[in-house]
Design a protein around this motif. Structure first.
Motif, short mmCIF file in Angstrom:
data_model
loop_
_atom_site.label_atom_id
_atom_site.label_comp_id
_atom_site.label_asym_id
_atom_site.label_seq_id
_atom_site.Cartn_x
_atom_site.Cartn_y
_atom_site.Cartn_z
N ALA A 53 0.83 -1.20 0.00
CA ALA A 53 0.00 0.00 0.00
C ALA A 53 0.86 1.25 0.00
CB ALA A 53 -0.91 0.01 1.22
N ASP B 63 0.08 5.44 0.67
CA ASP B 63 -0.97 6.41 1.00
C ASP B 63 -0.70 7.74 0.30
OD1 ASP B 63 0.97 7.76 2.51
OD2 ASP B 63 0.17 7.08 4.44
N ASN B 64 -1.59 8.72 0.52
CA ASN B 64 -1.47 10.03 -0.14
C ASN B 64 -0.23 10.81 0.27
OD1 ASN B 64 -3.77 9.67 -1.66
ND2 ASN B 64 -5.12 10.63 -0.13
N ASN C 197 3.72 7.35 1.97
CA ASN C 197 4.22 6.36 2.92
C ASN C 197 3.96 4.97 2.34
OD1 ASN C 197 4.95 8.26 5.00
ND2 ASN C 197 2.75 8.53 5.34
N GLU D 170 3.85 0.88 2.73
CA GLU D 170 3.64 -0.17 3.72
C GLU D 170 4.96 -0.93 3.94
OE1 GLU D 170 0.61 -3.94 4.33
OE2 GLU D 170 0.96 -3.19 2.31
#
Length: 135
Positions: A4, A6-7, A10, A12
């Motif tokens: 993953a 994120d916006n 970052n 995972e």
């Protein structure tokens, strides 16, 4: 495998097999099945029997049996009735390895002609190319 993002960009960092991954087979091979009993006229009520197979990695998930009798009636096990002009597929019981199947019913009458069809489906949803008929 997937990760993953994120916006805030970052990524995972923790990865758990079975939670962050998915395993599957792509299967386009067609299953096959056959009727092995009865193989001709019989003088006792038959238990319909047959075989089924699907090339690896496929697995048989369903074998259906369609039973027709003189008078253009089809047997519908869900209702326990012979129905005029409406075709039904009844579910056969599969062996643990799904290489054999059978169907039992107390539906047979003396001196009546029956026609039995069977068809198989595998876990990927592939249907047998054609079904066979036994009279």
């Amino acid at each position: 495998m997937s990760r993953a993002l994120d916006n805030a960009n970052n990524v995972e960092t923790a990865f758990a097999i079975g939670i962050d991954s998915s395993t599957f087979y792509y299967d386009t091979s067609l299953p096959v099945s056959a009727i092995t009993y009865p193989s001709g006229d019989t003088n006792s009520p038959p238990t319909l029997q047959g075989t089924s197979s699907d090339p690896a990695p496929g697995e048989i998930s369903y074998v259906g049996v369609r039973i027709w009798r003189t008078g253009n009636e089809y047997y519908d096990e869900s209702q326990g009735l012979w129905v005029l002009n409406v075709s039904y597929w009844n579910t056969a019981t599969l062996s643990a390895s799904a290489t054999a199947w059978w169907w039992r019913g107390s539906i047979w009458n003396n001196e009546v002609e029956y026609e039995v069809n069977r068809r198989a489906q595998d876990n990927a949803g592939n249907w047998e190319a054609a079904f066979t008929t036994f009279t």
